[in-house]
Design an enzyme around this catalytic site. Structure first.
Site, PDB file in Angstrom:
ATOM      1  CE  LYS B  14      -3.174   2.234   3.215  1.00 14.45           C
ATOM      2  NZ  LYS B  14      -2.259   3.292   3.589  1.00 14.45           N
ATOM      3  CE  LYS B  45       4.858   8.544  -3.953  1.00 14.41           C
ATOM      4  NZ  LYS B  45       4.159   7.232  -4.048  1.00 14.41           N
TER       5      LYS B  45
END
Lengths: 477, 292
Positions: B14, B45
């Protein structure tokens, strides 16, 4: 569980939307998809013989999306394409058509459209993606989406025209006779002093979209026209009339005009005079074929394959003119579960045909034809193989029809009915001629060889024997 | 597909659970042990390898792809701590495009560039974005790209929920040549019942624990210095935890196809732990001890 569908005859929602926009004079489609999405539609429709519209096939403006547009989003590519299209292609309205890729990636096509509209350009968009449905769905939703936004793009004060009627439900290119049929509808309305807002074809155009809200009523000729008609009712209070099919006989025309006259101002004298002349036309030609009806026993076991509207129309015509038994109707456009439309033609269909099937799978349709023991099939070119194999006369009237140019021919109204009936009689006469020829050749062979053996294949022999007994039986009658 | 050069390991978990920190420390520990390591960050990211390369700028694979120029390995990779080759797949700006397809394209491009033939790695670690939200994020465990996956999870329900989702993906793809599970890396372990929850979860799903990583100030501090714990605090106990973890992952051949819990099953399991935790925190005594 998914099933294999053999030769489904309908494209995706993007295809339906694309062919709809292409047929509106002055409208320019801008396809936001990979290059294949637009081209495959063109290649499929090219075989049908309606001819190409102005911006179709390889001339269709499109973003030709590539992998990088999927990864990074294709909105800026779309912006570039709209601007370039406006620069090089003259149009009264540019319609952006979304695709599966763009919908999955989530390109903000709506925002891109607003941006261009704010710059004063006439642009509308539809957000439906190919996977949302079939081509009929695409037709209905793109018209709905354009009508929803056109007010913000083309300013036009509402001013109801008491003579103007919107025509919805005739899907361009999915009805192979759509052009001629629209023209015939226009002729019928013009006959009683009304104007038809056709949207498509020679007499249609972007102005029809702008003026749609000014119509006194809309007529919806198939379930696929319901959504735009409802929109106009809700937004602009334009009432709509739903009919199950386009008119064919003079009585259908009368019924239609009577319904429309509840909303539109029609001079009773003009109406009666026109409908009387339509009746005269029909009586004249149909009485000419009375001998053929009996001589060729035209009331045959008939099976119809096509869109729901066509099935109802052709079925009624065959029953009423020839007293035919419509043993089956295969609906190729209907949905097994249709939650979007109120239209429910179950009763009408049951009155027309003995058995109703919903499928566009060629294999299923072939099985239905085989089981039906029909003598005549009204269908598409896709039924040709099975018709030949089973010695059934095929009348090609539904999509797709190959190897025939269909430009302005019509199958609706009394003129369409006469044309349709002529085609049917021709087909029956030709089939009879071929049978006679086979018999003639066979008898000639017998005479020459004076023997049963060594002159033909077993299959051919059986066919000939069947024909001989059939002809002998007829002679005895 | 040609024979794979090195062991290819995917690490899932996660978002925010410590995947990149854990992966970078494993890479650093393996490099320290003398192995040739590549770490590929599969996250838009593009911050997976930050601590390996001192936060220096590294163009992502997709940035280069976007430019449309011919791409060379040197343009998109940089050597970090211990010679670990750092690569970031990158992705679209948030809210635009399809990151899943981006990862797919980046991995394909790396294969086309003969990355593994050129670098000859012993280990390749793929640090993959959060939950397996769509097919694109399952690419590293599909198509034989990796043969083993690990999942980083804390004892929080949502982290275990994400782990269970990964198990579902492995369960789906393993029979057709996809990766199997090497184990669960239990991260952010604190004293108390935290280990017990993760232990129970792996027992229920037929998997095992690859290692327990305690919550530690050393990790936070090293991150702030832009380094891995192995580099910043090589003598700390935390560095040894990562070294042991790296050794386990390097040597472990006990790969399994997990049995993910169904939605209702997972909810019921979580609820039962909810009750137990409440009792523990409030000192409720159950069972035989109740009579005392």
């Amino acid at each position: 569980m998914s099933n294999v569908i053999k030769n489904p005859r309908n494209g995706c929602a993007l295809h339906g939307a694309l062919q709809t926009v292409q047929e509106i004079e002055g409208a320019v489609p801008v396809v936001h998809a990979n290059a294949g999405c637009g081209v495959i539609n063109y290649l499929a429709n090219k075989t049908v013989g309606n001819g190409a519209s102005r911006y179709s096939g390889f001339a269709t403006p499109g973003t030709a999306v590539q992998e990088r547009h999927v990864i990074f989003g294709g909105a800026s590519r779309l912006r570039e394409q709209i601007k370039n299209t406006i620069k090089v292609v003259n149009g009264d309205l540019y319609v952006i058509l979304n695709s599966c890729e763009s919908a999955m990636v989530g390109d903000d096509v709506d925002a891109m459209t607003r941006e261009i509209v704010e710059q004063g350009e006439p642009v509308a968009c539809t957000l439906i993606a190919g996977f949302n449905g079939g081509s009929h769905y695409g037709y209905e939703h793109v018209i709905y989406d354009i009508l929803k936004s056109i007010d913000g793009v083309k300013k036009n004060e509402k001013s109801t025209d008491e003579k103007l009627i919107n025509i919805f439900g005739i899907v361009p290119e999915k009805d192979p006779y759509w052009q001629g049929n629209l023209e015939e509808i226009r002729r019928i309305f013009a006959g009683v002093g009304l104007k038809a807002n056709l949207f498509f074809g020679v007499y249609g155009g972007v102005n029809d979209l702008v003026n749609a809200k000014n119509a006194v009523a809309s007529v919806v000729f198939s379930r696929w026209g319901e959504l735009p008609a409802k929109l106009l009712k809700e937004r602009f209070d334009v009432p709509y009339i739903s009919v199950s099919s386009l008119p064919n006989l003079a009585s259908d025309e009368r019924e239609l005009i009577e319904k429309v006259s509840e909303y539109a101002k029609i001079d009773p004298e003009v109406k009666e005079s026109f409908l009387e002349s339509e009746g005269r036309y029909e009586r004249n030609y149909l009485s000419r074929i009375r001998d053929d009806i009996f001589e060729y026993d035209l009331g045959k076991r008939t099976l119809i394959v096509g869109d729901e509207e066509q099935v109802i129309r052709y079925g009624k015509l065959f029953k009423e003119v020839f007293g035919a038994r419509v043993v089956g109707a295969v609906l190729t456009d209907a949905l097994k579960k249709d939650e979007e439309h109120e239209t429910d033609n179950t009763e009408i269909l049951e009155a027309v045909a003995e058995n109703i099937y919903i499928t566009s799978d060629e294999k299923d349709i072939e099985d239905i034809i085989k089981r039906s023991r029909a003598q005549v099939v009204i269908g598409s070119s896709l039924e040709k193989r099975i018709a030949e194999k089973n010695n059934v006369s095929l009348l090609e009237f539904s999509y797709p029809i190959y190897h025939r140019a269909i430009l302005n021919q019509t199958t609706v109204g009394v003129r369409g009915a006469v044309e349709f009936v002529s085609d049917y009689i021709t087909a029956v006469k030709q089939a009879e001629k071929e049978k006679s020829q086979v018999l003639h050749d066979y008898l000639k062979q017998l005479k020459n060889q004076n023997s049963w053996q060594g002159h033909t294949s077993k299959k051919g022999q059986v066919k000939q024997i069947n024909l001989v007994s059939e002809l002998a039986a007829r002679e005895s009658i | 597909m040609a024979e794979k050069i090195g062991k290819h390991i995917a690490i899932y978990g996660k978002g925010g659970i410590g995947k990149s920190t854990t992966t970078s420390n494993i890479s650093a520990a393996l490099a320290e042990a003398g192995y040739r390591v590549i770490q590929i960050g599969c996250d838009p990211k593009s911050d997976s390898t930050n601590t390996l390369r001192g936060n220096n700028y590294l163009p992502t694979v997709l940035d280069s792809l976007r430019e449309g120029n011919k791409i060379h390995l040197d343009d998109i990779s940089v050597k970090g701590f211990g010679g670990v080759l750092c690569i970031e797949s990158g992705g679209p700006v948030p809210g635009v495009g399809c990151a899943g397809r981006g990862i797919n394209a980046a991995v394909n491009l790396l294969q086309e560039l003969n990355l593994f033939e050129e670098f000859k790695p012993d280990y390749v670690l793929y640090d993959v974005l959060g939950d397996v939200v769509c097919g694109g994020f399952a690419v590293p465990i599909r198509d034989g790209i990796t043969d083993r996956a690990y999942v980083v999870s804390s004892s929080d329900f949502m982290a275990l929920y994400a782990a269970n989702n990964l198990f579902k993906a492995i369960n789906k793809y393993a029979p057709t040549g996809g990766a199997k599970l090497g184990g669960v890396i239990a991260n952010s372990m604190k004293p108390g019942y935290h280990r017990e929850i993760v232990d129970d979860f792996v027992a229920k799903t037929g998997t095992s624990i690859a290692g327990y990583v305690n919550r530690s100030l050393d990790v936070q501090q090293s991150e702030l210095y832009g380094k891995t714990v192995i580099e910043a605090k090589p003598n700390s106990a935390q560095a040894d935890i990562y070294r042991n973890l790296a050794k386990y992952i390097a040597e472990n051949e006990n790969l399994v196809v997990p049995n993910p819990l169904g939605s209702a099953e997972l909810r019921d399991w979580a609820r039962s732990w909810g009750d137990r935790i409440y009792d523990i925190e409030n000192g409720v005594v159950n069972g035989l001890a109740e009579a005392i």
